[in-house]
Design an enzyme around this catalytic site. Structure first.
Site, PDB file in Angstrom:
ATOM      1  N   LEU A  64     -17.216  18.519  -5.836  1.00  0.00           N
ATOM      2  CA  LEU A  64     -17.791  19.115  -4.662  1.00  0.00           C
ATOM      3  C   LEU A  64     -17.835  18.263  -3.415  1.00  0.00           C
ATOM      4  CD1 LEU A  64     -19.714  22.256  -6.151  1.00  0.00           C
ATOM      5  CD2 LEU A  64     -17.428  22.295  -5.336  1.00  0.00           C
ATOM      6  N   PRO A  65     -18.057  18.609  -2.333  1.00  0.00           N
ATOM      7  CA  PRO A  65     -18.316  17.833  -1.133  1.00  0.00           C
ATOM      8  C   PRO A  65     -19.557  16.889  -1.252  1.00  0.00           C
ATOM      9  CG  PRO A  65     -17.307  19.824  -0.270  1.00  0.00           C
ATOM     10  CD  PRO A  65     -17.658  20.143  -1.932  1.00  0.00           C
ATOM     11  N   LYS A 167     -21.793   4.460  -6.558  1.00  0.00           N
ATOM     12  CA  LYS A 167     -20.500   4.779  -5.872  1.00  0.00           C
ATOM     13  C   LYS A 167     -20.778   4.653  -4.346  1.00  0.00           C
ATOM     14  CE  LYS A 167     -17.004   7.107  -4.608  1.00  0.00           C
ATOM     15  NZ  LYS A 167     -15.751   6.618  -4.526  1.00  0.00           N
ATOM     16  N   LYS A 236     -20.391  10.698   4.937  1.00  0.00           N
ATOM     17  CA  LYS A 236     -21.506  11.145   4.188  1.00  0.00           C
ATOM     18  C   LYS A 236     -21.742  10.096   2.948  1.00  0.00           C
ATOM     19  CE  LYS A 236     -20.145  12.959   0.614  1.00  0.00           C
ATOM     20  NZ  LYS A 236     -19.529  12.769  -0.615  1.00  0.00           N
TER      21      LYS A 236
HETATM   22  P1  NDP Z   1     -11.877  18.290  -0.877  1.00  0.00           P
HETATM   23  O1  NDP Z   1     -12.502  18.681   0.503  1.00  0.00           O
HETATM   24  O2  NDP Z   1     -10.383  18.006  -0.967  1.00  0.00           O
HETATM   25  O3  NDP Z   1     -12.389  19.402  -1.646  1.00  0.00           O
HETATM   26  C1  NDP Z   1     -13.635  20.077  -1.881  1.00  0.00           C
HETATM   27  C2  NDP Z   1     -13.597  21.080  -3.028  1.00  0.00           C
HETATM   28  O4  NDP Z   1     -14.791  21.539  -3.030  1.00  0.00           O
HETATM   29  C3  NDP Z   1     -12.744  22.258  -2.914  1.00  0.00           C
HETATM   30  O5  NDP Z   1     -12.592  22.788  -4.090  1.00  0.00           O
HETATM   31  C4  NDP Z   1     -13.665  23.220  -1.844  1.00  0.00           C
HETATM   32  O6  NDP Z   1     -12.976  24.543  -2.241  1.00  0.00           O
HETATM   33  C5  NDP Z   1     -14.955  23.026  -2.642  1.00  0.00           C
HETATM   34  N1  NDP Z   1     -16.050  23.503  -1.771  1.00  0.00           N
HETATM   35  C6  NDP Z   1     -16.392  23.111  -0.393  1.00  0.00           C
HETATM   36  N2  NDP Z   1     -17.205  23.637   0.168  1.00  0.00           N
HETATM   37  C7  NDP Z   1     -17.987  24.475  -0.914  1.00  0.00           C
HETATM   38  C8  NDP Z   1     -18.912  25.343  -0.881  1.00  0.00           C
HETATM   39  N3  NDP Z   1     -19.731  25.591   0.219  1.00  0.00           N
HETATM   40  N4  NDP Z   1     -18.956  26.006  -1.957  1.00  0.00           N
HETATM   41  C9  NDP Z   1     -18.204  25.990  -3.142  1.00  0.00           C
HETATM   42  N5  NDP Z   1     -17.393  25.146  -2.963  1.00  0.00           N
HETATM   43  C10 NDP Z   1     -16.927  24.390  -1.855  1.00  0.00           C
HETATM   44  O7  NDP Z   1     -12.788  17.192  -1.390  1.00  0.00           O
HETATM   45  P2  NDP Z   1     -12.376  15.963  -2.310  1.00  0.00           P
HETATM   46  O8  NDP Z   1     -11.735  16.413  -3.527  1.00  0.00           O
HETATM   47  O9  NDP Z   1     -11.524  14.871  -1.757  1.00  0.00           O
HETATM   48  O10 NDP Z   1     -13.733  15.103  -2.845  1.00  0.00           O
HETATM   49  C11 NDP Z   1     -14.602  15.795  -3.581  1.00  0.00           C
HETATM   50  C12 NDP Z   1     -15.791  14.874  -4.016  1.00  0.00           C
HETATM   51  O11 NDP Z   1     -15.139  13.796  -4.614  1.00  0.00           O
HETATM   52  C13 NDP Z   1     -16.527  14.463  -2.483  1.00  0.00           C
HETATM   53  O12 NDP Z   1     -17.863  14.292  -3.075  1.00  0.00           O
HETATM   54  C14 NDP Z   1     -15.813  13.102  -2.268  1.00  0.00           C
HETATM   55  O13 NDP Z   1     -16.570  12.257  -1.551  1.00  0.00           O
HETATM   56  C15 NDP Z   1     -15.503  12.506  -3.588  1.00  0.00           C
HETATM   57  N6  NDP Z   1     -14.156  11.566  -3.817  1.00  0.00           N
HETATM   58  C16 NDP Z   1     -12.992  11.928  -2.973  1.00  0.00           C
HETATM   59  C17 NDP Z   1     -11.954  10.938  -2.951  1.00  0.00           C
HETATM   60  C18 NDP Z   1     -10.825  11.315  -2.303  1.00  0.00           C
HETATM   61  O14 NDP Z   1     -10.046  10.172  -2.420  1.00  0.00           O
HETATM   62  N7  NDP Z   1     -10.460  12.415  -1.777  1.00  0.00           N
HETATM   63  C19 NDP Z   1     -12.197   9.840  -3.976  1.00  0.00           C
HETATM   64  C20 NDP Z   1     -13.553   9.568  -4.625  1.00  0.00           C
HETATM   65  C21 NDP Z   1     -14.304  10.537  -4.662  1.00  0.00           C
HETATM   66  P3  NDP Z   1     -11.989  25.313  -1.227  1.00  0.00           P
HETATM   67  O15 NDP Z   1     -10.785  25.116  -1.959  1.00  0.00           O
HETATM   68  O16 NDP Z   1     -12.426  26.805  -1.321  1.00  0.00           O
HETATM   69  O17 NDP Z   1     -12.052  24.652   0.088  1.00  0.00           O
END
Ligand code: NDP
Length: 291
Positions: A64-65, A167, A236
């Site tokens: 999650l974020p 991380k 973040k």
């Molecule tokens: P995304 O923004 O693509 O996805 C976020 C996910 O969290 C979605 O499934 C979203 O659901 C869900 N979500 C968001 N807000 C809420 C909420 N309030 N309640 C429940 N579910 C929620 O993020 P990423 O996949 O890119 O990143 C996820 C994590 O991984 C983060 O912590 C990021 O820092 C980390 N990360 C990301 C990388 C990247 O390259 N993208 C690399 C390494 C780590 P919905 O579909 O409904 O929006």
């Protein structure tokens, strides 16, 4: 193993598919249910409409974020979890909040590992992520077969929070180097140097980095800025990195400056822009583009 997965974003979507491909029974839950349904249709996972449907799993993953959403999910699911369930948090979270989440889960006998990842969406897709794990050694060993489906470099770093701290330091380094490289390249462009040639030689020299080897040549120079990792999420991470050094009492002007710069970048350029667009902050100051 029967596994529950919460959060099918840019990272979670491909990661959950790799667990299924490794032979695990995977139940997926997402705030926007259409993504869970699409995942189930594409990969043979099971789409959960309600969070509680994940409760029978031996391991629950969150991606999650921030730690805030993990805390929320843990609170909702906790009354339904059986003792011995393993909660594995792949969010790039906050060490202190993770310790609180772990303590809350422990009251119901649920074990917690923080296991943030690096390697981007390409690494998530290919199952070649680096995984940085905090928690107890026995829990780490239990989770190892699951980690092996997701990544290649899997390292146990210490107690709960150690993975998230590592991380955050990693991503603060990425963030700082990206902007430093942008400043340098802008100066070179103004001096009439071909930036492709400059990167060619830097990447065979001591100044090379992921930013100079991949991000700048493949996403900035061609002005494509594909959205793989949101700028708001990197800002973040840098905030957490800066707090990690502060909590440890280590003077860290570079980490703090990087935090300020990325907060400004996220505000000016937009939280939902790709992280590589942070260079546009320096470009605006220089009145020149990296091309
Ligand atoms: P995304 O923004 O693509 O996805 C976020 C996910 O969290 C979605 O499934 C979203 O659901 C869900 N979500 C968001 N807000 C809420 C909420 N309030 N309640 C429940 N579910 C929620 O993020 P990423 O996949 O890119 O990143 C996820 C994590 O991984 C983060 O912590 C990021 O820092 C980390 N990360 C990301 C990388 C990247 O390259 N993208 C690399 C390494 C780590 P919905 O579909 O409904 O929006």
């Amino acid at each position: 193993m029967r596994v529950g997965w919460i959060g099918l974003g840019a990272m979670g979507y491909p990661m959950a598919k790799n667990l299924k491909a490794a032979g695990h029974e995977v139940w997926v839950y997402n705030r926007t249910p259409a993504k869970a349904k699409a995942h189930a249709e594409a990969y043979g996972t099971r789409a959960a409409e309600r969070l509680e449907e994940l409760a029978g799993a031996e391991a629950i993953f969150t991606c999650l974020p921030t730690s805030n959403e993990v805390w929320e999910a843990a609170g909702k699911l906790l009354p339904h979890l059986k003792p011995g369930t393993l909660w594995i948090d792949c969010t790039s979270g906050e060490p202190e909040q993770s310790r609180k989440i772990a303590a809350r889960l422990a009251e119901a006998g649920v074990r917690f590992l923080d296991a943030p990842v690096s390697g981007g969406t390409a690494g998530a897709e290919a199952g070649t992520l680096s995984i940085m794990v905090g928690g107890e050694a026995a829990d780490f060993e239990r989770a190892r077969p699951l980690f092996e489906a997701l990544g290649r470099k899997i390292v146990h770093l210490g107690p709960v929070g150690a993975g998230h701290a590592t991380k955050a330091v990693n991503n603060t380094l990425l963030a700082a180097v990206l902007l430093a490289a942008a400043e340098g390249l802008l100066a070179l462009r103004k001096a009439g140097v071909d930036l492709n040639k400059a990167l060619e030689v830097i990447n065979q020299s001591s100044g090379r980095s992921f930013a100079t080897e991949v991000l700048l040549p493949e996403r900035v120079l061609d002005r494509s800025f594909p959205l793989t990792f949101k700028l708001g999420l990197l800002a973040k991470d840098v905030r957490i990195g800066s707090k990690v050094t502060e909590d440890a009492g280590v003077p860290s002007p570079l980490f703090h400056l990087t935090r300020e710069l990325y907060q400004a970048a996220a505000k000016t350029i937009g939280e939902d822009a790709d992280h590589t667009e942070a260079v546009k902050l320096v470009e605006a100051w220089a009145g020149e583009e990296i091309r």
